[in-house]
Design a protein around this motif. Sequence first.
Motif, mmCIF file in Angstrom:
data_model
loop_
_atom_site.group_PDB
_atom_site.id
_atom_site.type_symbol
_atom_site.label_atom_id
_atom_site.label_comp_id
_atom_site.label_asym_id
_atom_site.label_seq_id
_atom_site.Cartn_x
_atom_site.Cartn_y
_atom_site.Cartn_z
ATOM 1 N N ALA A 1 0.918 -1.203 0.031
ATOM 2 C CA ALA A 1 0.124 0.208 -0.085
ATOM 3 C C ALA A 1 0.805 1.252 -0.036
ATOM 4 N N ARG A 2 1.758 1.254 0.835
ATOM 5 C CA ARG A 2 2.754 2.549 0.884
ATOM 6 C C ARG A 2 3.486 2.517 -0.382
ATOM 7 N N SER A 3 3.781 1.545 -1.046
ATOM 8 C CA SER A 3 4.650 1.362 -2.649
ATOM 9 C C SER A 3 3.545 2.316 -3.568
ATOM 10 N N LEU A 4 2.228 1.710 -3.292
ATOM 11 C CA LEU A 4 1.381 1.878 -4.308
ATOM 12 C C LEU A 4 1.202 3.634 -4.296
ATOM 13 N N ASP A 5 1.097 4.147 -3.263
ATOM 14 C CA ASP A 5 1.049 5.460 -2.872
ATOM 15 C C ASP A 5 2.319 6.248 -3.730
ATOM 16 N N ALA A 6 3.669 5.796 -3.223
ATOM 17 C CA ALA A 6 4.891 6.298 -3.954
ATOM 18 C C ALA A 6 4.652 6.043 -5.659
ATOM 19 N N PHE A 7 4.225 5.096 -6.045
ATOM 20 C CA PHE A 7 4.018 5.000 -7.506
ATOM 21 C C PHE A 7 3.161 5.950 -8.068
ATOM 22 N N ALA A 8 2.241 6.118 -7.363
ATOM 23 C CA ALA A 8 1.019 7.153 -7.918
ATOM 24 C C ALA A 8 1.687 8.810 -8.117
ATOM 25 N N ARG A 9 2.638 8.791 -7.221
ATOM 26 C CA ARG A 9 3.279 10.086 -7.148
ATOM 27 C C ARG A 9 4.718 10.376 -7.464
ATOM 28 N N PHE A 10 4.888 9.369 -8.137
ATOM 29 C CA PHE A 10 6.484 9.191 -8.746
ATOM 30 C C PHE A 10 6.816 10.190 -9.612
ATOM 31 N N GLY A 11 5.777 10.907 -10.461
ATOM 32 C CA GLY A 11 6.189 11.823 -11.214
ATOM 33 C C GLY A 11 6.809 13.057 -10.552
ATOM 34 N N GLU A 12 6.458 13.417 -9.425
ATOM 35 C CA GLU A 12 6.781 14.563 -8.579
ATOM 36 C C GLU A 12 8.085 13.911 -7.708
ATOM 37 N N ARG A 13 7.908 12.910 -7.002
ATOM 38 C CA ARG A 13 9.072 12.365 -6.174
ATOM 39 C C ARG A 13 9.171 10.946 -6.464
ATOM 40 N N PRO A 14 10.358 10.322 -6.876
ATOM 41 C CA PRO A 14 11.342 11.278 -7.088
ATOM 42 C C PRO A 14 11.584 12.359 -8.265
ATOM 43 N N GLY A 15 10.496 12.049 -9.230
ATOM 44 C CA GLY A 15 10.522 12.660 -10.548
ATOM 45 C C GLY A 15 10.880 11.841 -11.936
ATOM 46 N N GLN A 16 9.855 11.125 -12.181
ATOM 47 C CA GLN A 16 10.089 10.375 -13.433
ATOM 48 C C GLN A 16 8.613 9.793 -13.663
ATOM 49 N N GLU A 17 8.381 9.795 -14.867
ATOM 50 C CA GLU A 17 7.265 8.999 -15.828
ATOM 51 C C GLU A 17 7.411 7.492 -15.828
ATOM 52 N N ILE A 18 6.657 6.963 -15.293
ATOM 53 C CA ILE A 18 7.006 5.501 -15.158
ATOM 54 C C ILE A 18 5.759 4.712 -15.685
ATOM 55 N N ASP A 19 4.875 5.165 -16.670
ATOM 56 C CA ASP A 19 3.946 4.757 -17.404
ATOM 57 C C ASP A 19 3.027 3.702 -16.630
ATOM 58 N N LEU A 20 2.649 4.389 -15.383
ATOM 59 C CA LEU A 20 1.702 3.862 -14.456
ATOM 60 C C LEU A 20 0.253 3.308 -14.902
ATOM 61 N N HIS A 21 -0.074 2.424 -14.869
ATOM 62 C CA HIS A 21 -1.508 2.012 -15.334
ATOM 63 C C HIS A 21 -2.328 1.566 -14.164
ATOM 64 N N GLN A 22 -3.199 2.158 -13.327
ATOM 65 C CA GLN A 22 -3.768 1.533 -12.245
ATOM 66 C C GLN A 22 -5.180 1.134 -12.677
ATOM 67 N N VAL A 23 -5.020 0.040 -13.383
ATOM 68 C CA VAL A 23 -6.148 -0.740 -14.132
ATOM 69 C C VAL A 23 -6.917 -1.707 -13.188
ATOM 70 N N GLY A 24 -6.087 -1.860 -12.074
ATOM 71 C CA GLY A 24 -6.604 -3.032 -11.037
ATOM 72 C C GLY A 24 -5.952 -4.471 -11.232
ATOM 73 N N TYR A 25 -6.046 -5.021 -10.176
ATOM 74 C CA TYR A 25 -5.388 -6.176 -10.012
ATOM 75 C C TYR A 25 -6.735 -7.348 -10.193
ATOM 76 N N LEU A 26 -6.786 -8.442 -10.740
ATOM 77 C CA LEU A 26 -7.764 -9.357 -10.973
ATOM 78 C C LEU A 26 -7.556 -10.863 -10.733
ATOM 79 N N PHE A 27 -7.843 -11.532 -9.658
ATOM 80 C CA PHE A 27 -7.421 -12.877 -9.305
ATOM 81 C C PHE A 27 -8.746 -13.612 -9.876
ATOM 82 N N LEU A 28 -8.476 -14.524 -10.557
ATOM 83 C CA LEU A 28 -9.516 -15.714 -11.052
ATOM 84 C C LEU A 28 -9.584 -16.656 -10.090
#
Length: 386
Positions: A70-97
């Motif tokens: 959870a803490r890492s998800l928050d960091a990935f969502a703000r990665f463009g500001e800190r540390p400052g890099q586009e990471i092509d994040l797609h928060q499309v969800g995680y689906l377990f069948l």
Amino acid sequence: MTQTALPGAADVVIVGGGVMGTSIAFHLAEAGVERIVLLEKDQLGSGSTCKAAGGVRANFSDEVNIALGARSLDAFARFGERPGQEIDLHQVGYLFLLDTHEQVELFRESTELQNRLGQPTRMLSVEEAVALAPICSADGLVGACFSPTGGHCTPESVVLGYATAARRRGASLVTGCEVVGLDAVGNQLTAVRTNRGTVRTRAVICAAGAWSAELAAAVGVELPVTPLRRQIVVTEAIDGLPANLPMTIDFGTTFYFHREGPGLLVGMSDPDEQPGFYLNRTDTWIPRLTETMARRAPTLLDIGLTGGWAGLYEVTPDHNALIGEASGVSRFLYATGFSGHGFLQGPAVGEVIRDLYLGREPVVDISPLDAGRFQHAAARAERNIV
């Protein structure tokens, strides 16, 4: 390209230049730690990180893993500001069948735990799951679990972002520099020896992934990490893929996929794979993959492949990470053994190691992940993994 000079001394040496090592370097440098040296035997991210599928999530059955995710998800969502890099994040969800009632009950329990910890994970019907991932067949499924905040991003970009920001803050990241030994006097570390010279230091952080056990053994520390090859393929373009197709995992078979450009990135574990530092691609797992596709996503059988790669999982006996500081040797810290979920925990673990190094209370209590747990019958089983 000019090769970075190897400093003769450092306050702390980080071994390993993947997401874990670069995250640690960034968080230490951001906190004002000086004379940080990171050593990577190849190029940054060239080990397991850039061979990862890039999934990010907090959907776990263990409270510590949920917190790190959870803490890492928050960091990935703000990665463009800190540390400052586009990471092509797609928060499309995680689906377990899920294809058994036992699996449904397992995920129902972990979903309740995640909800108590503030995560919006929810159980789905088969119909709801297939609506999210329409290339999947409903045959044999009895339920599903969905985490809307999860998804996937680009591992290479995450490493680049952390590395660039760490260097900007004064850290030395040295590539093409293989560690060949550690020196100590009594229980005090004195130096790291490399193929390019020696770095005097009193603190070492092991973030060497699948290669961690040998490094730690040099100073009498046991890190039970075993390398295990996992392989990935990428498909040709597929018409009609939903833009928000979630990262999808068929839990019973470990077959998974997510969008990769106009096609899919596809993987699955091979139960016949033997431990070892095998990095070559093979076709031995393809028949099992094809059989699984025929049942779960039959339309994929008509799609060609454009490439793929092999990488290493760093597996521990209970499939949980090893994070902590050794008791038998002064200032030997470690973050390794993530068993397939290291990339997604990289941001939070960087913060944790920063705190341990500085003598602070860690942002997440990782004491249950101490390597000594195996000597005290305190192993932890993470169930929501493939």
